[in-house]
Design a protein around this motif. Structure first.
Motif, PDB file in Angstrom:
ATOM      1  N   VAL A  84      49.115  23.897  18.412  1.00  0.00           N
ATOM      2  CA  VAL A  84      50.105  22.932  18.930  1.00  0.00           C
ATOM      3  C   VAL A  84      50.441  23.196  20.398  1.00  0.00           C
ATOM      4  CG1 VAL A  84      51.150  22.374  16.699  1.00  0.00           C
ATOM      5  CG2 VAL A  84      52.035  24.307  18.004  1.00  0.00           C
ATOM      6  N   ASN A  85      50.150  24.409  20.876  1.00  0.00           N
ATOM      7  CA  ASN A  85      50.465  24.731  22.275  1.00  0.00           C
ATOM      8  C   ASN A  85      49.218  24.687  23.160  1.00  0.00           C
ATOM      9  OD1 ASN A  85      49.180  26.999  21.325  1.00  0.00           O
ATOM     10  ND2 ASN A  85      50.570  28.462  22.348  1.00  0.00           N
ATOM     11  N   GLY A 117      48.083  21.549  12.587  1.00  0.00           N
ATOM     12  CA  GLY A 117      48.638  22.057  13.844  1.00  0.00           C
ATOM     13  C   GLY A 117      49.211  23.452  13.633  1.00  0.00           C
ATOM     14  N   SER A 120      53.020  26.748  15.223  1.00  0.00           N
ATOM     15  CA  SER A 120      54.253  25.990  15.477  1.00  0.00           C
ATOM     16  C   SER A 120      55.409  26.910  15.856  1.00  0.00           C
ATOM     17  CB  SER A 120      54.627  25.156  14.246  1.00  0.00           C
ATOM     18  OG  SER A 120      54.924  25.994  13.145  1.00  0.00           O
ATOM     19  N   SER A 126      57.327  19.101  18.507  1.00  0.00           N
ATOM     20  CA  SER A 126      56.297  18.768  17.524  1.00  0.00           C
ATOM     21  C   SER A 126      55.120  18.080  18.219  1.00  0.00           C
ATOM     22  CB  SER A 126      56.878  17.836  16.451  1.00  0.00           C
ATOM     23  OG  SER A 126      55.857  17.334  15.636  1.00  0.00           O
ATOM     24  N   SER A 127      53.938  18.247  17.630  1.00  0.00           N
ATOM     25  CA  SER A 127      52.736  17.596  18.189  1.00  0.00           C
ATOM     26  C   SER A 127      52.503  16.228  17.549  1.00  0.00           C
ATOM     27  CB  SER A 127      51.508  18.480  17.951  1.00  0.00           C
ATOM     28  OG  SER A 127      51.278  18.640  16.552  1.00  0.00           O
ATOM     29  N   GLU A 146      51.906  20.584  10.218  1.00  0.00           N
ATOM     30  CA  GLU A 146      52.184  21.605  11.246  1.00  0.00           C
ATOM     31  C   GLU A 146      52.613  22.876  10.537  1.00  0.00           C
ATOM     32  OE1 GLU A 146      54.885  20.251  14.254  1.00  0.00           O
ATOM     33  OE2 GLU A 146      53.290  19.176  15.301  1.00  0.00           O
ATOM     34  N   CYS A 147      52.038  23.999  10.934  1.00  0.00           N
ATOM     35  CA  CYS A 147      52.331  25.248  10.227  1.00  0.00           C
ATOM     36  C   CYS A 147      52.262  26.433  11.183  1.00  0.00           C
ATOM     37  CB  CYS A 147      51.335  25.436   9.085  1.00  0.00           C
ATOM     38  SG  CYS A 147      49.621  25.409   9.627  1.00  0.00           S
ATOM     39  N   SER A 148      52.564  27.590  10.635  1.00  0.00           N
ATOM     40  CA  SER A 148      52.492  28.832  11.410  1.00  0.00           C
ATOM     41  C   SER A 148      51.967  29.947  10.519  1.00  0.00           C
ATOM     42  CB  SER A 148      53.881  29.209  11.945  1.00  0.00           C
ATOM     43  OG  SER A 148      53.859  30.535  12.448  1.00  0.00           O
TER      44      SER A 148
END
Length: 619
Positions: A84-85, A117, A120, A126-127, A146-148
């Motif tokens: 996402v970054n 994504g 996060s 958010s993307s 979106e996750c990490s």
């Protein structure tokens, strides 16, 4: 549903593909991350859908393009991971990964895609704003998560969505651009509605809805829950609920709502319970369940199958006249992908004065199909939903496989209900007339039958010692040089000759001596067209002498040139011979029988001549 799921993770280097897999397995972020994780298998008992799941990692550093292509071809779902970054990794989703995957998969069976994504935890925004246009552009994208991997956010959800994309795909059900269900889905759900509409009134009442709910989800709906469902439909459409029941429109609306709210699994559970695969086709396992039929055994419908077919007839016989009009037949077969009965069926079974198939004729046709082609019968019962309505494992539960005929002969008794009689004779001898007379049609009615609507079969019921039995007549084409095993395999044989044609009996004599003289199959000679003048047959023995020599019943006079329906006694006699072949043989060896038979034949000859003179006077 699939037996297992294979998930492939792809994406640019350093986006966290391997970390996601390792975080899922260990439930903590790894201190050291290898270039590529080994393939892991999650057992069925720890996945929400109870299906083994294989998770496969991809590493550009360790694998060649060819290995990547192989993995793409094996995958059931592909997760395209981006950071996402990292804008470049997001751009690569559309510029590289989606085109690459599409090039390597068949256009008609595209693999579902999940956009993932990762990282996060490194951003506060958010993307999704960037990703939503991509999702709208590509139909193959099921969802975006979106996750990490670091703080374990949405890790298990990611793999659940991936599994769900395979087991409960959106593609076959719904078109996002049109915001409506696809035609194939509507067609399948319409059949399900019609099967579940047990009284065929176009509405699913509370009892039918509860049965449907129990069938698909193993639990009934509470009365308030039923009302809530109907209220949701009422609020959204005017014709979704009628007489406090759910209409087809309301039923389809509910499933559209489930899909739009991401509850595809509800619709898929229903579809699969009613026999559909991922392409919304009825599966081969559903339509053609395994059934073993040993040699010399036949197939019949059992009591439950007849009860089911009776209920199907009743729900389509709208005018309660115990016959199915062409419109009612059409309505009955709406749950089929094609019309299974052609115009020949009306000349195979009993019909009313309008030519419509009667209740008895309807059951007879099902009996015929089951006897001649049990796989076809299983298929038809599948379309009607037999195993679902009667809560059986498959349609095979509707079939009785009879015991070997040799055992019947040894025990001198049978439990069978269907008996086959093959009709042989030269061309023009009266075979077709004999078949149609069994269905109650005299010569006048037979002449109205179109040539292209004729049938080589006739089936109806007879009563032998108070028991109802089916007699199946089959007209065998007169090809003396070759009679197949199917032409010879039967319970009783009818040899038909025209008493007014001097060359007609010769064929019967030859066929009998070549094929049946040493057979245990009982035979009967039919002296057809007995209303006409009997001529001497060009044969070394007269028909009566031939029968006496070979210990056969004397020729049975028969005519269908009558004012009323032809006499059916002869068909009862044939069924009796088929049921008790040992009795037929024993009776013939008794000398007093032949004395009785000779007297009977003489009386018939006198009566026959008197009738002939009377007919001449009338003409």
């Amino acid at each position: 549903m699939r037996k297992d799921v294979r998930i492939l993770l792809v994406g640019e280097p350093k986006v966290g593909k391997t970390s996601l897999i390792m975080s899922l397995v260990s439930e903590e972020f790894p201190d050291e991350v290898p270039l590529r994780a080994e393939e892991i298998t999650i057992p069925a008992d720890v996945t929400p859908e109870r299906v083994p799941t294989h998770i496969v990692d991809y590493s550009e550093a360790e694998q060649s393009d060819e290995q990547l292509y192989q993995e793409i071809s094996k995958a059931n779902v592909i997760c395209i991971v981006y950071s996402v970054n990292n804008k470049k990794s997001i751009e690569k989703v559309t510029s590289h990964w989606i085109p690459l995957i599409n090039d390597r998969t068949d256009k008609d069976s595209r693999v579902p895609l999940i956009l993932v994504g990762n990282k996060s935890d490194l951003v506060e925004h958010s993307s999704m704003e960037t990703i939503l246009p991509i999702m709208n552009q590509y139909q193959d994208i099921e969802t975006c998560v979106e996750c990490s991997a670091k703080n374990l956010k949405n890790i298990s959800e990611l793999f659940y969505y991936a599994q769900k994309a395979v087991l409960h795909p959106t593609g076959p059900l719904y078109c996002p651009e049109e915001k409506e269900m696809k035609p194939s889905c509507i067609k399948s759900l319409t059949r399900i509605f019609k099967v579940s509409d047990l009284d065929n009134d176009g509405i699913l009442n509370d009892n039918e809805l509860n049965f449907f709910q129990r069938t698909c989800f193993n639990t009934p709906l509470a009365p308030q829950a039923l009302e809530d469902v109907k209220n949701v439909v009422r609020r959204n459409m005017t014709d979704g609920v009628k007489d406090n029941g759910l209409t087809l429109k309301g039923f389809l609306f509910l499933h559209t709502l489930f899909i739009q709210r991401g509850r595809h699994e509800t619709t898929w559970t229903v579809l699969r319970r009613f026999g559909y695969d991922d392409d919304l086709e009825l599966t081969q396992d559903y339509l053609f369940p395994l059934i073993k039929i040993p040699p010399d055994c036949t197939t019949e419908l059992n009591h439950n199958a007849y009860l089911f077919l009776q209920s199907v007839f009743d729900k389509h016989d709208k005018d309660r006249d115990c016959a199915l009009s062409p419109e009612e037949v059409k309505d009955l077969f709406k749950v089929f992908p094609y019309m299974p009965w052609g115009p020949d069926v009306n000349n195979t079974v009993c019909t009313n004065d309008q030519g419509w198939i009667t209740y008895q004729g309807y059951l007879s046709q099902w009996t015929l199909t089951t006897y001649l082609d049990v796989q076809r019968s299983l298929e038809y019962l599948g379309y009607l939903g037999y195993s679902i309505i009667y809560e059986q494992e498959s349609q095979a539960a509707a079939i009785t496989v009879t015991r070997n005929k040799r055992i019947d002969l040894q025990k001198k008794q049978t439990q069978r209900s269907v008996f086959r009689c093959n009709i042989l004779g030269s061309r023009g001898s009266g075979k077709s007339g004999f078949l149609q007379a069994f269905l109650g049609r005299n010569l006048q009615r037979q002449r109205k039958i179109r040539e292209d609507h004729k049938s080589f079969y006739a089936i109806s019921t007879t009563y032998v010692y108070g028991q109802e039995k089916y007699l199946l007549l089959h007209e065998v084409m007169p090809d003396f040089d070759f009679l197949s095993e199917a032409d010879l395999a039967c319970d009783v044989v009818c040899l038909v000759y025209d008493i007014n044609n001097p060359r007609s009996f010769e064929y019967c004599a030859k066929v009998y001596k070549q094929y049946f003289i040493d057979s245990k199959t009982p035979c009967m000679l039919i002296a057809a067209k007995s209303d006409l003048h009997e001529v001497r047959q060009h044969c070394s023995l007269s028909p009566l002498e031939f029968c006496r020599k070979h210990k056969l019943h004397p020729p049975q006079p028969f005519t269908c040139n009558t004012t009323e329906a032809p006499n059916k006694d002869i068909y009862t006699r044939l069924t009796t011979m088929a049921m008790y072949p040992h009795m037929a043989q024993a009776d013939l060896k008794n000398s007093t029988f032949w004395l009785r038979a000779s007297v009977g034949a003489t009386v018939f000859a006198v009566l026959g001549f008197a009738m002939y003179r009377a007919l001449l006077k009338q003409r």
